[in-house]
Design a protein around this motif. Structure first.
Motif, mmCIF file in Angstrom:
data_model
loop_
_atom_site.group_PDB
_atom_site.id
_atom_site.type_symbol
_atom_site.label_atom_id
_atom_site.label_comp_id
_atom_site.label_asym_id
_atom_site.label_seq_id
_atom_site.Cartn_x
_atom_site.Cartn_y
_atom_site.Cartn_z
ATOM 1 N N ALA A 68 47.625 38.747 43.710
ATOM 2 C CA ALA A 68 46.935 38.210 42.539
ATOM 3 C C ALA A 68 46.839 39.221 41.399
ATOM 4 C CB ALA A 68 45.530 37.744 42.933
ATOM 5 N N LEU A 69 47.072 40.488 41.683
ATOM 6 C CA LEU A 69 47.014 41.515 40.645
ATOM 7 C C LEU A 69 48.198 41.362 39.692
ATOM 8 C CD1 LEU A 69 46.088 44.581 42.861
ATOM 9 C CD2 LEU A 69 44.558 43.373 41.283
ATOM 10 N N PRO A 70 47.982 41.584 38.403
ATOM 11 C CA PRO A 70 49.064 41.428 37.427
ATOM 12 C C PRO A 70 50.284 42.275 37.762
ATOM 13 C CG PRO A 70 46.943 41.685 36.315
ATOM 14 C CD PRO A 70 46.703 41.956 37.776
ATOM 15 N N GLY A 71 51.440 41.625 37.752
ATOM 16 C CA GLY A 71 52.704 42.327 37.921
ATOM 17 C C GLY A 71 53.172 42.504 39.343
ATOM 18 N N PRO A 75 37.386 46.139 40.632
ATOM 19 C CA PRO A 75 36.782 45.169 41.547
ATOM 20 C C PRO A 75 37.536 43.843 41.598
ATOM 21 C CG PRO A 75 35.523 45.276 39.508
ATOM 22 C CD PRO A 75 36.568 46.357 39.419
ATOM 23 N N VAL A 76 37.829 43.402 42.807
ATOM 24 C CA VAL A 76 38.376 42.062 43.063
ATOM 25 C C VAL A 76 37.635 41.532 44.287
ATOM 26 C CG1 VAL A 76 40.401 40.679 43.663
ATOM 27 C CG2 VAL A 76 40.658 42.677 42.163
ATOM 28 N N ALA A 77 37.063 40.343 44.177
ATOM 29 C CA ALA A 77 36.294 39.772 45.284
ATOM 30 C C ALA A 77 36.923 38.454 45.722
ATOM 31 C CB ALA A 77 34.844 39.540 44.872
ATOM 32 N N ARG A 137 38.249 36.735 42.483
ATOM 33 C CA ARG A 137 37.454 36.978 41.293
ATOM 34 C C ARG A 137 37.695 38.386 40.766
ATOM 35 N NH1 ARG A 137 31.524 34.639 41.382
ATOM 36 N NH2 ARG A 137 32.872 32.821 41.615
ATOM 37 N N GLY A 138 38.016 38.464 39.492
ATOM 38 C CA GLY A 138 38.287 39.752 38.860
ATOM 39 C C GLY A 138 39.745 40.150 38.839
ATOM 40 N N LEU A 162 32.613 48.797 41.065
ATOM 41 C CA LEU A 162 33.564 48.410 42.108
ATOM 42 C C LEU A 162 32.980 47.372 43.064
ATOM 43 C CD1 LEU A 162 36.469 49.112 42.916
ATOM 44 C CD2 LEU A 162 35.562 50.897 44.397
ATOM 45 N N ALA A 163 31.657 47.222 43.064
ATOM 46 C CA ALA A 163 31.001 46.295 43.990
ATOM 47 C C ALA A 163 30.689 44.934 43.366
ATOM 48 C CB ALA A 163 29.707 46.921 44.507
ATOM 49 N N ARG A 164 31.185 44.668 42.186
ATOM 50 C CA ARG A 164 30.855 43.421 41.504
ATOM 51 C C ARG A 164 31.179 42.193 42.347
ATOM 52 N NH1 ARG A 164 32.755 44.183 35.170
ATOM 53 N NH2 ARG A 164 31.057 45.604 34.579
#
Length: 362
Positions: A265-268, A197-199, A230-231, A137-139
């Motif tokens: 930005a998340l799909p859908g 993770p989304v950064a 990102r992600g 989750l921290a990527r």
């Protein structure tokens, strides 16, 4: 039922008056997690925590982050140790009197995997091979705790220790957030936008950097050339978020780029928003922003920094709440009020106007 999209301070301020028109038990808040960072091994979730602390009655409302009257003994000792050991720590310590949507002071940057050119000064990023190792989750947002660049209060830190420990025990961020919301006795349902993770990475003339470096450490000084989530293309909104997006949606006066943008930005998500009534409160009065770096970020991503630009950014919004002094002519229904929110009375006034706007388009 109604769902609020939250990030920064705009929507949390609006939520202060939510019971003026909505039953809090029927309100869901979906919070941005693109601003999250792992700092010294602890997952810090600024936008989730602003809603958590505000709803729990402990938020520092002078700064709109952290816990009121918190102490900073651990943070101060980290600074002292870094100075004593000559660990090239932060160049200046951010105090709790600074007003920001983020946390902490400026710092010294040792590495960034976001850009080939070094950007200094700034936070201490972990090395490239550590950015995608360890806690998933921290990527892409892992920072050393040496001379931590974000000022974390002692009680605030206890929340991050609990959150991170529960994650390491195998809970999802959604499950952990529910546990913390119960501990703070929230009246509304609080959800992270994703368990993946989304950064938020801000690309600038000085290189690319995580949003918290851009806003907290660099004070939004670098010229923005673009923003990356990102992600996001491989992340998913949780089932709870998908369910919440079946209800009418309110977007408060938050930054449309980095506060609301990661959720969208998340799909859908945009497809879901196009299928339900959506009302948005502009964070501008024509071309004057209330607070934060929204103008700089909108300009840097090709949007006009104004109410008109917000409308362009939100093609799915059915109606807008604008300030009485905002004469912007939009192609969608508009309801006007004094949209400045300085206290609960202001918040209740704007919430009632939001409800009026929803009634027009429901």
């Amino acid at each position: 039922m109604v769902t609020f999209l939250a990030g920064g301070t705009g929507t949390p301020k609006l939520l202060d008056g939510v019971d003026a028109a909505f039953d809090p038990a029927e309100v869901t808040v979906v919070a941005n997690t693109g601003d999250d960072v792992e700092l010294g091994g602890l997952l810090v979730c600024p936008d989730l925590d602003t809603v958590l602390f505000a709803g729990g009655g402990v938020l520092d409302r002078e700064t709109w982050w952290g816990i009121e009257d918190d102490t900073t003994a651990t943070h101060d000792e980290l600074q002292r140790l870094a100075d004593a050991a000559d660990l090239d720590g932060p160049s200046g310590s951010r105090t709790r009197s600074d007003d920001s949507e983020g946390h902490g002071p400026s710092g010294s940057r040792t590495w960034s995997d976001y850009d080939a050119e070094s950007v200094a000064p700034g936070p201490r990023y972990l090395p490239p091979d550590r950015q995608t190792a360890g806690r998933r989750l921290a990527r892409w947002r892992r920072f050393s705790g040496v001379a931590e660049f974000m000022e974390i209060g002692d009680r605030d830190r206890a929340v991050h220790v609990t959150r991170t420990s529960l994650l390491d025990e195998g809970h999802t961020l959604t499950e952990v957030t529910r546990i913390l919301a119960d501990a703070f006795e929230l009246d509304v349902a609080l959800l992270p936008m994703s368990d993946d993770p989304v950064a938020t990475v801000v690309h600038t003339q000085e290189g690319a950097m995580h949003f918290q470096e851009y806003w907290v450490a660099r004070r939004a000084a670098p010229t923005v050339e673009g923003v990356e989530f990102r992600g996001a293309t491989t992340a998913e909104p949780t089932p709870a978020v998908r369910d919440a997006l079946d209800d009418p949606v309110v977007i408060g006066p938050s930054n449309p780029v980095t506060s609301v943008g990661p959720i969208r930005a998340l799909p859908g998500v945009d497809d879901a928003l196009a299928e339900v009534p959506v009302v948005a409160v502009s964070p501008f009065v024509e071309d004057r922003v209330f607070s934060g770096p929204a103008a700089e970020l909108m300009r840097g991503t090709g949007l006009d920094p104004s109410t008109a630009g917000v409308a362009d950014a939100y093609p799915f919004v059915d109606a807008f709440v604008l300030d009485v002094d905002d004469g912007t002519d939009l192609d969608r229904p508009v309801v006007r009020t004094d949209t400045r929110i300085d206290d609960e009375t202001d918040a209740r006034r704007v919430v009632r106007t939001v409800a009026d706007a929803l009634a027009e388009v429901a």
